[in-house]
Design an enzyme around this catalytic site. Structure first.
Site, PDB file in Angstrom:
ATOM      1  NE  ARG A  69     -54.824  -3.603 -44.057  1.00 21.65           N
ATOM      2  CZ  ARG A  69     -55.027  -2.970 -45.205  1.00 21.65           C
ATOM      3  NH1 ARG A  69     -54.155  -3.067 -46.199  1.00 21.65           N
ATOM      4  NH2 ARG A  69     -56.084  -2.219 -45.387  1.00 21.65           N
ATOM      5  CE1 TYR A 122     -41.647  -9.422 -22.512  1.00 27.14           C
ATOM      6  CE2 TYR A 122     -43.141  -8.160 -23.889  1.00 27.14           C
ATOM      7  CZ  TYR A 122     -41.970  -8.863 -23.727  1.00 27.14           C
ATOM      8  OH  TYR A 122     -41.118  -9.015 -24.794  1.00 27.14           O
ATOM      9  CG  ASP A 193     -50.361 -10.876 -21.492  1.00 25.80           C
ATOM     10  OD1 ASP A 193     -50.376 -12.118 -21.643  1.00 25.80           O
ATOM     11  OD2 ASP A 193     -49.440 -10.156 -21.910  1.00 25.80           O
ATOM     12  CE  LYS A 218     -43.407 -14.881 -25.225  1.00 21.20           C
ATOM     13  NZ  LYS A 218     -42.156 -14.442 -25.740  1.00 21.20           N
TER      14      LYS A 218
HETATM   15  C1  LIG Z   1     -46.733 -11.889 -20.594  1.00 19.02           C
HETATM   16  C2  LIG Z   1     -46.263 -11.512 -21.956  1.00 19.02           C
HETATM   17  N1  LIG Z   1     -47.063 -10.764 -22.746  1.00 19.02           N
HETATM   18  C3  LIG Z   1     -46.682 -10.405 -23.985  1.00 19.02           C
HETATM   19  C4  LIG Z   1     -45.463 -10.768 -24.494  1.00 19.02           C
HETATM   20  C5  LIG Z   1     -45.062 -10.321 -25.864  1.00 19.02           C
HETATM   21  O1  LIG Z   1     -45.186 -11.345 -26.791  1.00 19.02           O
HETATM   22  P1  LIG Z   1     -44.456 -11.314 -28.228  1.00 19.02           P
HETATM   23  O2  LIG Z   1     -43.019 -11.497 -27.973  1.00 19.02           O
HETATM   24  O3  LIG Z   1     -45.111 -12.428 -28.968  1.00 19.02           O
HETATM   25  O4  LIG Z   1     -44.741  -9.971 -28.831  1.00 19.02           O
HETATM   26  C6  LIG Z   1     -44.598 -11.537 -23.712  1.00 19.02           C
HETATM   27  C7  LIG Z   1     -43.260 -11.936 -24.236  1.00 19.02           C
HETATM   28  O5  LIG Z   1     -42.437 -12.497 -23.548  1.00 19.02           O
HETATM   29  C8  LIG Z   1     -45.008 -11.923 -22.412  1.00 19.02           C
HETATM   30  O6  LIG Z   1     -44.212 -12.663 -21.606  1.00 19.02           O
END
Ligand SMILES: Cc1ncc(COP(=O)(O)O)c(C=O)c1O
Length: 402
Positions: A69, A122, A193, A218
């Site tokens: 961890r 998101y 983000d 992604k």
């Molecule tokens: C802009 C953005 N941030 C965060 C996330 C979350 O990522 P995860 O699905 O890996 O938790 C996504 C998922 O589509 C996203 O589009």
């Protein structure tokens, strides 16, 4: 493992994805990164334990690993390369993008503080902001994705500005140096983000942003076969986040880290293709009579096209658009697609399609959903790595089928 040789700065993203900033020694001289599939790392005797603990207490490193961890060599190699590609001093990996988002916010949020988010973001981040943070006594503002709106929302207790760039799903591109300047003036921390842009297309740290977060699920992973997240920034700043990572342990396993690190070796190549495909398909959709409107930062019609051109290397392969018609026409279009898989996510090798109202926002009350722009004919496509001509032909025949 320490980096053995110092290389001059300035490698491109493909080189950094293959090597990181410099070569490091791998066990058995393996070229690819070994998957160290273990939960713990043993000591030969109690003296070793004593020396290890003493060194750790004094801030020295005499060996890296102790317990899974707290870190793992495969994870460490992945963090090293992610930091190199981002141009960050340090990367901290998480098991998903959402654990990176939430744990980064939790590491830096304060009691009675105020955090600014953008109204287009998101869905799960929005839910954490609007539903969970309030329960901890933290004030939240959801504002227009623009530096002026963010500045207007500043309060005496504002201490974090959190935005996406581009935002999901409307691909709004924020003026990052302007946001960094607002934050500096008001002594707030900035977290971006940048999942939809990736470090190939924007460099928030160079623009003065404090911490960058990505869903590595992604484009960074790139093959629709893993879940991971990462936060990147200055070494000292990320100490608190590293403590959070150690404590909570939302870390990807060694095999996921191997897959992610493997994906980074083609990151530059894939992003070139994603950017090229995105631009070609966005132009095709905008010219199609069965399409009402397209949001893609590379198009002159996008509200943030000027900022995007200034700050982005390319515009990615996520495209949001309105099919001419309503729910029935939109579903007919989606069901007529042959290459696009109906599923959320983006940035992988397979092209994906979602009707936003049906997939990501189905459980929201209709009035609220429409108020945040999630109308029935809103479609988001995430282009994969198929030949662009095939994708254009598939979209064309499905639109013609309406
Ligand atoms: C802009 C953005 N941030 C965060 C996330 C979350 O990522 P995860 O699905 O890996 O938790 C996504 C998922 O589509 C996203 O589009």
């Amino acid at each position: 493992m320490p980096e053995k040789t110092k290389q001059p700065k300035g490698f491109g993203p493909s080189t950094l994805g293959v090597h990181g900033r410099a070569r490091v020694a791998h066990a058995h001289f393996a070229v690819s990164t070994p998957i160290v599939q273990t939960s713990n790392f043993y000591f030969e005797n109690t003296s070793e334990v004593y020396e290890f603990m003493k060194a750790k207490k004094e801030g020295r490193t005499i060996r890296e690993h102790e317990y899974g961890r707290y870190g793992n060599p495969t994870q460490q190699e992945c963090e090293r390369k992610l930091a190199a590609i981002e141009g960050a001093e340090r990367a901290v990996l998480f098991s998903t993008g959402m654990s990176a988002v939430i744990l980064t916010l939790m590491a830096y949020m304060r009691p009675n503080g105020h955090i600014i988010f953008t109204s287009d973001c998101y869905r799960q981040t929005r839910d954490f902001a609007t539903k969970t943070l309030a329960r901890f006594g933290i004030e939240v503002s959801m504002v227009d994705p623009a530096a002026e709106a963010i500045e207007k929302a500043i309060r005496p207790n504002t201490h974090i500005i959190f935005t996406e760039s581009p935002t999901n799903p409307y691909l709004r591109v924020l003026d990052l140096p302007a946001i960094a300047e607002v934050a500096r003036r008001h002594k707030a921390m900035t977290i971006i983000d940048a999942t939809l842009a990736t470090p190939y297309n924007i460099k928030p740290l160079e623009a003065g942003i404090d911490i960058v977060v990505h869903s590595a699920t992604k484009y960074l992973g790139g093959h629709n076969d893993l879940l991971a997240g990462v936060a990147l920034g200055r070494h000292d700043l990320l100490d608190d986040l590293y403590r959070m990572q150690r404590m909570v342990g939302a870390v990807p396993g060694p095999f996921t880290c191997f897959l992610l690190e493997r994906g980074l070796k083609t990151f530059g190549l894939r992003m070139e293709q994603h950017n090229r495909a995105g631009m070609a398909v966005a132009r095709m959709l905008e010219a199609h009579p069965k399409v009402e409107k397209v949001w893609y930062p590379g198009l002159a019609s996008h509200p943030d096209h000027a900022v995007a051109r200034e700050q982005m290397t390319g515009f990615g392969s996520l495209i949001t658009f309105l099919v001419r018609g309503g729910d029935r026409e939109t579903r007919k279009f989606i069901d007529s697609l042959r290459l696009f898989l109906i599923t959320p996510s983006l940035g992988g090798s397979e092209s994906l399609v979602t009707q936003m109202s049906m997939m990501s926002f189905f459980d929201y009350p209709e009035e609220y959903r429409l108020n945040i722009g999630i109308v029935d004919n809103l479609v988001r496509i995430a282009l994969g790595l198929e030949d662009v001509e095939d994708l254009i032909a598939d979209l064309g025949q499905a639109l013609d089928a309406i």
